[in-house]
Design a protein around this motif. Structure first.
Motif, PDB file in Angstrom:
ATOM      1  N   THR A 155       0.399  -1.160  -0.157  1.00 20.62           N
ATOM      2  CA  THR A 155      -0.180   0.334   0.108  1.00 20.62           C
ATOM      3  C   THR A 155       0.911   0.865   0.089  1.00 20.62           C
ATOM      4  O   THR A 155       1.445   1.300   0.857  1.00 20.62           O
ATOM      5  CB  THR A 155      -0.882  -0.062   1.549  1.00 20.62           C
ATOM      6  OG1 THR A 155      -1.691  -1.687   0.964  1.00 20.62           O
ATOM      7  CG2 THR A 155      -1.833   1.212   1.594  1.00 20.62           C
ATOM      8  N   VAL A 156       0.123   2.582  -0.839  1.00 23.82           N
ATOM      9  CA  VAL A 156       1.255   3.543  -0.997  1.00 23.82           C
ATOM     10  C   VAL A 156       1.396   4.421   0.707  1.00 23.82           C
ATOM     11  O   VAL A 156      -0.037   4.402   0.277  1.00 23.82           O
ATOM     12  CB  VAL A 156       0.394   4.612  -2.137  1.00 23.82           C
ATOM     13  CG1 VAL A 156       1.563   5.614  -2.231  1.00 23.82           C
ATOM     14  CG2 VAL A 156       1.470   4.265  -3.481  1.00 23.82           C
ATOM     15  N   LYS A 157       2.116   4.331   1.117  1.00 23.04           N
ATOM     16  CA  LYS A 157       2.562   4.836   2.615  1.00 23.04           C
ATOM     17  C   LYS A 157       2.133   6.429   2.348  1.00 23.04           C
ATOM     18  O   LYS A 157       1.356   7.139   3.085  1.00 23.04           O
ATOM     19  CB  LYS A 157       3.491   4.442   3.163  1.00 23.04           C
ATOM     20  CG  LYS A 157       2.898   5.311   4.548  1.00 23.04           C
ATOM     21  CD  LYS A 157       3.933   4.391   5.330  1.00 23.04           C
ATOM     22  CE  LYS A 157       3.960   4.682   6.733  1.00 23.04           C
ATOM     23  NZ  LYS A 157       5.353   4.384   7.909  1.00 23.04           N
ATOM     24  N   LEU A 204      10.923   8.391  -4.029  1.00 19.98           N
ATOM     25  CA  LEU A 204       9.693   9.023  -4.612  1.00 19.98           C
ATOM     26  C   LEU A 204       8.578   8.582  -3.748  1.00 19.98           C
ATOM     27  O   LEU A 204       7.776   9.337  -4.081  1.00 19.98           O
ATOM     28  CB  LEU A 204       9.741   8.118  -5.959  1.00 19.98           C
ATOM     29  CG  LEU A 204      10.965   8.577  -6.813  1.00 19.98           C
ATOM     30  CD1 LEU A 204      11.136   7.824  -8.009  1.00 19.98           C
ATOM     31  CD2 LEU A 204      11.255  10.493  -6.745  1.00 19.98           C
ATOM     32  N   VAL A 205       8.045   7.382  -3.137  1.00 19.13           N
ATOM     33  CA  VAL A 205       7.198   7.037  -2.486  1.00 19.13           C
ATOM     34  C   VAL A 205       7.327   5.485  -1.916  1.00 19.13           C
ATOM     35  O   VAL A 205       8.337   4.993  -1.973  1.00 19.13           O
ATOM     36  CB  VAL A 205       6.432   5.807  -3.611  1.00 19.13           C
ATOM     37  CG1 VAL A 205       4.660   5.203  -3.561  1.00 19.13           C
ATOM     38  CG2 VAL A 205       6.131   6.846  -4.931  1.00 19.13           C
ATOM     39  N   GLU A 206       6.807   5.801  -0.904  1.00 22.51           N
ATOM     40  CA  GLU A 206       7.151   5.120   0.201  1.00 22.51           C
ATOM     41  C   GLU A 206       5.890   4.358   0.168  1.00 22.51           C
ATOM     42  O   GLU A 206       5.060   4.265   0.206  1.00 22.51           O
ATOM     43  CB  GLU A 206       6.859   5.910   1.385  1.00 22.51           C
ATOM     44  CG  GLU A 206       7.668   4.839   2.953  1.00 22.51           C
ATOM     45  CD  GLU A 206       7.707   5.646   4.205  1.00 22.51           C
ATOM     46  OE1 GLU A 206       8.048   4.742   5.383  1.00 22.51           O
ATOM     47  OE2 GLU A 206       7.380   6.514   4.109  1.00 22.51           O
ATOM     48  N   ILE A 207       6.396   2.885   0.393  1.00 20.62           N
ATOM     49  CA  ILE A 207       4.994   1.499   0.306  1.00 20.62           C
ATOM     50  C   ILE A 207       5.251   0.535   1.878  1.00 20.62           C
ATOM     51  O   ILE A 207       6.184   0.233   2.038  1.00 20.62           O
ATOM     52  CB  ILE A 207       5.381   0.745  -1.313  1.00 20.62           C
ATOM     53  CG1 ILE A 207       4.965   1.632  -2.469  1.00 20.62           C
ATOM     54  CG2 ILE A 207       4.204  -0.428  -1.183  1.00 20.62           C
ATOM     55  CD1 ILE A 207       5.207   0.696  -3.619  1.00 20.62           C
ATOM     56  N   GLU A 208       3.992   0.298   1.867  1.00 15.62           N
ATOM     57  CA  GLU A 208       3.632  -0.646   3.255  1.00 15.62           C
ATOM     58  C   GLU A 208       3.513  -2.169   3.517  1.00 15.62           C
ATOM     59  O   GLU A 208       2.149  -1.618   2.131  1.00 15.62           O
ATOM     60  CB  GLU A 208       4.247  -0.306   4.548  1.00 15.62           C
ATOM     61  CG  GLU A 208       2.327   0.826   4.847  1.00 15.62           C
ATOM     62  CD  GLU A 208       2.176   1.011   6.212  1.00 15.62           C
ATOM     63  OE1 GLU A 208       3.182   1.685   7.114  1.00 15.62           O
ATOM     64  OE2 GLU A 208       0.973   1.942   6.157  1.00 15.62           O
TER      65      GLU A 208
END
Length: 71
Positions: free
Chosen positions: A49-51, A67-71
């Motif tokens: 999920t894009v955090k 750029l993007v943090e994903i968890e």
């Protein structure tokens, strides 16, 4: 645990293809970077999920910038 999608090259953020809260699959395009007059698709190596979106459209980034943090 969260993972970050890093910029593989310097450029400017042309388009953000995901939003916070979106579910993403491995190898999904998350960002389009414009570099040397070419559009480069930046893919995630992680499913989840894009955090947090860590950049804005038009922002200049360097190689290695998150750029993007994903968890």
């Amino acid at each position: 645990m969260s993972n970050k999608v890093m910029s593989p090259l310097p450029g400017s953020v042309w388009e953000i293809k995901v939003a916070e809260g979106d579910t993403v699959e491995e190898d999904q395009v998350v960002i389009i970077l414009e570099a040397m007059k070419m559009e480069n698709e930046i893919l995630t190596d992680f499913a989840g999920t894009v955090k947090k979106i860590l950049v804005e459209k038009g922002q200049t980034v360097k190689a290695g910038d998150p750029l993007v943090e994903i968890e």
